[in-house]
Design an enzyme around this catalytic site. Sequence first.
Site, short mmCIF file in Angstrom:
data_model
loop_
_atom_site.label_atom_id
_atom_site.label_comp_id
_atom_site.label_asym_id
_atom_site.label_seq_id
_atom_site.Cartn_x
_atom_site.Cartn_y
_atom_site.Cartn_z
N ALA A 141 8.78 -9.20 6.28
CA ALA A 141 9.49 -8.16 5.55
C ALA A 141 8.46 -7.43 4.68
O ALA A 141 7.74 -8.06 3.90
CB ALA A 141 10.59 -8.77 4.68
N THR B 295 6.70 -4.84 1.95
CA THR B 295 6.84 -4.21 0.64
C THR B 295 6.62 -2.70 0.78
O THR B 295 5.96 -2.24 1.71
CB THR B 295 5.82 -4.77 -0.36
OG1 THR B 295 4.49 -4.54 0.12
CG2 THR B 295 6.03 -6.27 -0.56
N VAL C 70 5.82 -12.09 3.58
CA VAL C 70 5.73 -10.81 2.86
C VAL C 70 4.60 -9.97 3.43
O VAL C 70 3.43 -10.38 3.43
CB VAL C 70 5.50 -11.05 1.36
CG1 VAL C 70 5.39 -9.71 0.62
CG2 VAL C 70 6.62 -11.90 0.77
N LYS C 71 4.95 -8.79 3.93
CA LYS C 71 3.94 -7.88 4.47
C LYS C 71 3.41 -6.96 3.37
O LYS C 71 4.19 -6.35 2.62
CB LYS C 71 4.52 -7.02 5.60
CG LYS C 71 4.72 -7.75 6.90
CD LYS C 71 5.33 -6.85 7.97
CE LYS C 71 4.30 -5.96 8.61
NZ LYS C 71 4.88 -5.23 9.78
N VAL C 72 2.10 -6.86 3.30
CA VAL C 72 1.45 -5.94 2.37
C VAL C 72 0.36 -5.18 3.13
O VAL C 72 -0.15 -5.67 4.13
CB VAL C 72 0.84 -6.67 1.15
CG1 VAL C 72 1.90 -7.44 0.38
CG2 VAL C 72 -0.27 -7.61 1.59
#
Length: 225
Positions: free
Chosen positions: A57, A59, A83-85
């Site tokens: 998912a 950001t 968490v994708k950044v």
Amino acid sequence: MKIFLDTANLREIEEAASWGILSGVTTNPSLLAREQGVDFEETILEITRLVDGPISAETISEDADGMVREGKTYAAWHPNVIVKVPSTIEGLKAVSRLKQDDIRTNVTLCFNANQALLAARAGAFVVSPFVGRLDDISEPGVELIHDIVQLYTMDPEIDTQVLAASIRHPRHIIEVAQAGADIATVPFNVLQLSMKHPLTDAGIERFLADWRKREAEQVTSVGAQ
């Protein structure tokens, strides 16, 4: 190499999951925007019910504080959420801080080996080099996968996985696997094409035609008795 599905479409995920080949799912803001009227959290939670594996998912903040804040929220939704950044300096800061809280990250939009190396040193769980988008500008996307895998293999302290993204056609899947990628995240239509071959279709048609001919001959034989 593991296969992830790159989509936010629940029907596609449910269908691909039924094949028994999925190990995870990746989403991004563009994919979610295509699904009109869906709630972000509910969509991610539904995906976790369909697939027992990492679910990325992404950001949308551009600064580390915002990425960390969003990342902690996403990670609280479900243990499988990653968490994708982005591959930026602010992204590296967020990865490092989230790592301290044992929150796994996917560093996305990676287009060179330097970005991948620094993402790994910051503590990324996976890094996502974009193969197809590099091919689009006449740079060898699969070669980047090879370079990153080689760099990671040379450093025993790195345990970051290489997730090949922006897969455009079935051949890409084979090429990134041969280059050593741990994971390929693939659009649904490309997965479908991967199981297509004209000789397979022709073979099935021939087998069925032969069987129907045999049955017809048996009926004729019985009728003549």
